[in-house]
Design a protein around this motif. Structure first.
Motif, short mmCIF file in Angstrom:
data_model
loop_
_atom_site.label_atom_id
_atom_site.label_comp_id
_atom_site.label_asym_id
_atom_site.label_seq_id
_atom_site.Cartn_x
_atom_site.Cartn_y
_atom_site.Cartn_z
N GLU A 105 0.90 -1.39 -0.06
CA GLU A 105 0.13 0.09 0.04
C GLU A 105 0.92 1.38 0.02
N HIS A 106 0.31 2.28 -0.85
CA HIS A 106 1.17 3.64 -1.05
C HIS A 106 2.45 3.54 -1.17
N LEU A 107 2.88 2.53 -2.10
CA LEU A 107 4.16 2.25 -2.31
C LEU A 107 5.10 3.35 -3.10
N ALA A 108 4.49 4.28 -3.83
CA ALA A 108 5.19 5.54 -4.38
C ALA A 108 5.64 6.52 -3.12
N ASP A 109 4.59 6.49 -1.85
CA ASP A 109 4.83 7.29 -0.92
C ASP A 109 6.14 6.58 -0.07
N VAL A 110 6.08 5.42 0.05
CA VAL A 110 7.20 4.56 0.87
C VAL A 110 8.37 5.14 0.21
N VAL A 111 8.48 4.58 -1.27
CA VAL A 111 9.72 4.89 -2.03
C VAL A 111 10.32 6.42 -1.70
N ASP A 112 9.47 7.41 -1.74
CA ASP A 112 9.64 8.80 -1.61
C ASP A 112 10.36 8.88 -0.22
N GLN A 113 9.58 8.52 0.79
CA GLN A 113 9.78 8.46 2.28
C GLN A 113 11.20 8.07 2.30
#
Length: 427
Positions: A59-67
């Motif tokens: 879930e929210h892979l793009a956000d985890v990558v950014d973080q």
């Protein structure tokens, strides 16, 4: 150290060791807010892809990558792992931006040893985005630096990428030579799987479905089936199997790709899924849906291949006018990227449908340049002096000048200003 161990076990395709190492890593505790948490989440998710566990979405892979990337801006090691997770999740543009930053910083700081791995990831992202010339440049530099700095692992990786790019253009001699070297360096259990994908694509492009299937089945049944080349080669396996009448195998491979598409719900991946369904059960609606998805996020090679397959279907059902529209668009797309055997197939289909000889598109003057010449002229077009280009590429200013001296006549330009205008027109 545990994360490195887990990554090594995962890459080797050792499910038992991966599961055991993941369990040990899971038992470790970290303080709330620790910078390792985001990258640890990505590592656990990657590990799940190689242990037979359900490969659901993170879930929210793009956000985890950014973080994770924000917390590890200065750690190339962690950033490359984050980039790999992004690629497996279908976040090619995000991964490209991330790894391009690693390459730029490594050049500025003179960290030559980091460049082969970073450039390889950059080349992979560029390939998935359809930027084949840029990918060739990145992979060629990665191979040269890896060889010079004694990193055969990354030299083999780069050769695998170059073999794939040669397969797209149908260059049999180059593809087989590069793939052979990659397999010799890496073996089937390591990075040789990208070379195996290249060989399968090469044969598929030349209409040798049986040979293509034999190469692709090594990935399909092998220990690297959870890794990126094996997963992304599934649409090629589906096509080869359908052409050979092996519908059960095609359906099985398509079901596996459906898992990939649900994990990485990107328009271009979903387009390939619908293309596979249309091959198994041909109908206009499924092909049309695939094409609409391609238009949302067009990767020129895949888009043209879908048009070619749809055109072939339309010609078989005797709808020649509709077939010609799809085949002509496919031909233009293949010619634009220099995919010669695929373009020839589209041309043959057009002629079989009653069309005359079609005006073929030239691949452009940039195709006349070597990868290093292309890299240098692009930097020169940005206004960089020879000494600045030399510093970025770890060359001498004299070598840079020599490459520009050779490149300018090929392109028909006499100044950096004319060069910049030409590159703009070629985009």
């Amino acid at each position: 150290m545990m994360m490195d161990a887990l990554h090594t076990a995962w890459f080797a395709g050792d499910q038992e060791l991966t599961a055991a190492t993941a369990a040990q890593l899971e038992a470790l505790t970290l303080p709330d807010g620790d910078a390792a948490w985001p990258v640890l989440r990505l590592q656990r998710w990657l590990a799940s892809l190689g242990t037979g566990q359900p490969t659901g979405r993170l879930e929210h892979l793009a956000d985890v990558v950014d973080q994770a990337a924000a917390l590890h801006r200065h750690s190339a090691r962690d950033l490359l792992l984050i980039c790999q997770a992004g690629l497996l999740g279908g976040l090619e543009t995000q991964a490209l931006e991330l790894v391009a930053g690693i390459v730029a910083r490594s050049r500025e700081e003179g960290k030559v040893g980091v460049l082969p791995s970073a450039l390889c990831y950059l080349a992979v992202a560029q390939t998935f985005l359809g930027r084949y010339r840029d990918a060739t440049t990145s992979a060629s530099e990665a191979c040269d630096i890896a060889t010079d700095t004694g990193q055969p692992h990354w030299a083999g990786h780069a050769r695998g990428v170059l073999a794939y790019l040669s397969a797209v253009t149908g260059d049999r001699e180059s593809c087989q030579e590069l793939a052979g070297l990659a397999l010799e360096d890496q073996g089937e259990r390591a990075l040789g799987h990208r070379a195996r994908w290249a060989l399968g694509l090469l044969e598929l492009g030349h209409g040798r479905a049986q040979d293509a299937l034999e190469h692709l089945m090594v990935l399909y049944r092998g220990p690297a089936a959870h890794q990126l080349p094996a997963e992304r080669s599934l649409p090629d396996l589906v096509e080869a199997a359908v052409r050979l009448g092996e519908s059960d195998l095609a359906a099985e491979a398509l079901a596996r790709f459906d898992v990939v598409a649900r994990r990485a719900p990107q328009p271009w991946i979903e387009a390939l899924l619908h293309r596979g369904r249309a091959l198994l059960t041909p109908d206009d609606d499924t092909f049309a849906r695939a094409l609409r998805l391609h238009e949302q996020d067009s990767r020129p090679f895949d888009h043209a291949r879908t048009r070619l397959l749809y055109g072939e279907y339309l010609r078989r059902t005797r709808r020649k006018a509709e077939a010609r529209r799809q085949l002509a668009a496919a031909l233009e797309g293949f010619d634009r990227i220099g995919a010669r055997p695929w373009a020839d197939r589209a041309q043959a289909e057009l002629e079989a449908g009653g069309a005359g000889l079609t005006q073929r598109r030239s691949p452009g003057v940039l195709a006349l340049l070597t990868p290093q010449e292309l890299q240098i002229v692009r930097l020169a077009a940005q206004g960089l002096a020879n000494r600045d280009i030399a510093a970025q590429l770890f060359l001498s200013p004299r070598t840079v000048g020599h490459h520009l001296y050779r490149a300018f006549p090929k392109l028909g330009v006499g100044s950096r200003q004319e060069l910049a205008a030409l590159l703009l027109s070629e985009q």
